[in-house]
Design an enzyme around this catalytic site. Structure first.
Site, mmCIF file in Angstrom:
data_model
loop_
_atom_site.group_PDB
_atom_site.id
_atom_site.type_symbol
_atom_site.label_atom_id
_atom_site.label_comp_id
_atom_site.label_asym_id
_atom_site.label_seq_id
_atom_site.Cartn_x
_atom_site.Cartn_y
_atom_site.Cartn_z
ATOM 1 N N HIS A 221 0.839 -1.220 0.000
ATOM 2 C CA HIS A 221 0.000 0.000 0.000
ATOM 3 C C HIS A 221 0.864 1.255 0.000
ATOM 4 C CE1 HIS A 221 -3.239 -2.784 1.268
ATOM 5 N NE2 HIS A 221 -2.307 -3.280 2.059
ATOM 6 N N SER B 279 15.034 21.338 -16.271
ATOM 7 C CA SER B 279 13.857 22.134 -16.582
ATOM 8 C C SER B 279 14.303 23.400 -17.291
ATOM 9 C CB SER B 279 13.141 22.483 -15.281
ATOM 10 O OG SER B 279 12.394 23.667 -15.438
ATOM 11 N N LYS C 131 16.324 21.450 -11.178
ATOM 12 C CA LYS C 131 15.650 20.191 -11.496
ATOM 13 C C LYS C 131 16.539 19.158 -12.181
ATOM 14 C CE LYS C 131 11.292 20.022 -11.753
ATOM 15 N NZ LYS C 131 10.381 19.164 -11.050
ATOM 16 N N GLU D 237 9.735 8.319 -17.204
ATOM 17 C CA GLU D 237 8.370 8.824 -17.403
ATOM 18 C C GLU D 237 7.875 8.517 -18.816
ATOM 19 O OE1 GLU D 237 8.162 13.002 -16.193
ATOM 20 O OE2 GLU D 237 9.534 12.513 -14.575
#
Ligand code: ARG
Length: 461
Positions: free
Chosen positions: A156, A277, A283, A290
């Site tokens: 979980h 970024s 970043k 992704e």
């Protein structure tokens, strides 16, 4: 260009209709398979006395030249041809005249395309297998470095029990090995030649289908000509196996993305597999992972598209089936690209053992082991479970962990607690004691790693 079938019709041309009908801009990928298939077909036609040996030789030699010329870039595939089959035949006839026109004896584009797709997917799936081995190897090599690297296992997405990073990685090795076996299984089932099914009903010529099948590396021939030309089960099986691969890669990506976040900081991806970024200078984003996660939906879409295309088709061939190619090409290329990026991304990933350990210390992940401790001392598990539950609640309210409670306090909770409990709930002990087959303990994980090493040796030879 005059229509090949001008005769039955006047051969009127509408440019939009021709473009709509044409598949050359995607099926040209199969030129190698198409030409190789045709060479074996020509050899068989001569062996069966349907064309002469010299005609066959001229056809085969010229097809060989065409193949070389396409390979070397000397011959460009004409995008105004209807499809790759028509292009090769037209080029052959252009080079050797009437003899070229004999090639399409005892054959139809329906069995020809079914053959080409099988051969193409067989080749590409073998590449997928190689890429899977490479990824399994990268996972296994990372695991070898982290047999003693303790981390929390989750259920979980809540900290659950201590495992090692190696153990977590080996779960992916198991999935990827099953992926290999699914592909091998599908390859075995599809490795039958449909050539000789012709348009749908077979042929009156005395052909030898098995000769062609054998020379093209098939295990046999398809046994019903209508099925031979209209079966695309193998595309669906492969695409469903590719979809499962993508689902695995996507889950792995999701974890890599989480682990790379500042909240976790379990791993750091090599710069080459991240991006920055355009506005936020701090970043370092895990774009590759992704993208793999994103492309998973696309491969599922390819599978569903073809399933849907096929569901209403009467036997045998229908032009709808031309739609199989873009879906299956996209699926196989996407899987290859994703695997290709994934293996080096995993191989170069840096693991932050300290952060994993620190996180593992905070989540009461040794609570089950404390309960087991009481069980060894004689309590039934349910009773022990309850006692430890109360102990955890006490810790939470006092801002402590199980290791912080003094022995006197433990004794007040239950008399069976003794000083050896501290050793029993050390994360190292909890992991080391997991010795059952398949579990997280270092010895059990080493056995998994050995198994994967053996798998790779056997598969790759
Ligand atoms: N380009 C076609 C395809 O990909 C080849 C088969 C055409 N057969 C036909 N009867 N029109 O399916």
């Amino acid at each position: 260009m005059e229509k090949m079938w001008a005769g039955r019709t006047a051969g009127a041309v509408n440019k939009d209709a021709d473009d709509f009908n044409s598949s050359i801009h995607f099926d040209s990928k199969m030129y190698k398979q198409d030409i190789t298939g045709s060479m074996q077909h020509a050899a068989m036609l001569a062996a069966c006395g349907i064309i002469t040996d010299s005609e066959s030789k001229l056809i085969i030699d010229t097809l060989g030249d065409i193949l070389n010329d396409i390979d070397s870039g000397k011959l460009a595939i004409a995008m105004d041809a209807e499809d790759i089959h028509m292009f090769v035949e037209a080029e052959l006839t252009k080079r050797i005249g009437d003899t070229g026109k004999r090639l399409h004896t005892a054959r139809s584009r329906n069995d020809q395309v079914a053959l080409d797709v099988r051969m193409y997917l067989r080749d590409e799936t073998n590449t997928v297998l190689e890429l899977l081995y490479e990824l399994i190897d990268a996972v296994n090599e990372q695991a070898k470095q982290h047999v003693n690297t303790i981390m929390s296992g989750y259920t979980h997405l809540q900290r659950a029990q201590p495992v090692t990073f190696a153990h977590h990685l080996m779960a992916y090795a198991m999935m990827l090995m099953r992926d290999c076996s699914r592909l091998r299984d599908a390859l075995k089932r599809m490795n039958y030649s449909p050539l000789g099914s012709c348009a749908l009903a077979g042929t009156t010529y005395p052909i030898n289908r098995r000769m062609v099948a054998e020379n093209l590396g098939f295990d046999g021939i398809t046994l019903n000509s209508m099925d031979g030309v209209s079966d695309r089960d193998f595309c669906l099986e492969l695409m469903s196996a590719y979809s499962v691969i993508m689902m695995h890669l996507s889950r792995f990506s999701e974890e890599i993305i989480l682990w790379s976040s500042w909240e976790f900081k379990y791993v750091e991806l090599d710069d080459a597999f991240t991006t920055g970024s355009s506005i936020m200078p701090q970043k370092k984003n895990s774009d590759m992972a992704e993208l793999v996660r994103g492309k998973t939906g696309r491969v599922y879409g390819d599978l569903v598209a073809l399933l849907t295309t096929l569901k209403g088709l009467p036997l045998a061939y229908n032009k709808d089936m031309q739609e199989d190619k873009e879906a299956i090409f996209d699926a196989v290329e996407t899987v290859q690209k994703c695997l290709n990026i994934f293996a080096p991304m995993v191989r170069t990933m840096k693991v932050n053992k300290d952060n994993m350990y620190k996180a593992a210390q905070k989540g009461f992940i040794n609570a089950t082991d404390l309960a087991d401790y009481l069980v060894v001392k004689g309590l039934p598990f349910r009773t022990a479970y309850k006692i430890v539950g109360t102990t955890v609640a006490k810790c939470v309210s006092e801002g402590k962990v199980l290791e912080d409670i003094t022995i006197d306090e433990y004794k007040q909770i239950h008399e069976l607690f003794d000083t050896d409990l501290y050793e029993a709930i050390k994360l190292e002990t909890c992991v080391a004691k997991r010795t059952s087959e398949g579990s997280a303990g270092p010895e059990a994980v080493k056995a998994q790693i050995d198994h994967v090493d053996d798998f790779l040796t056997n598969e790759r030879k």
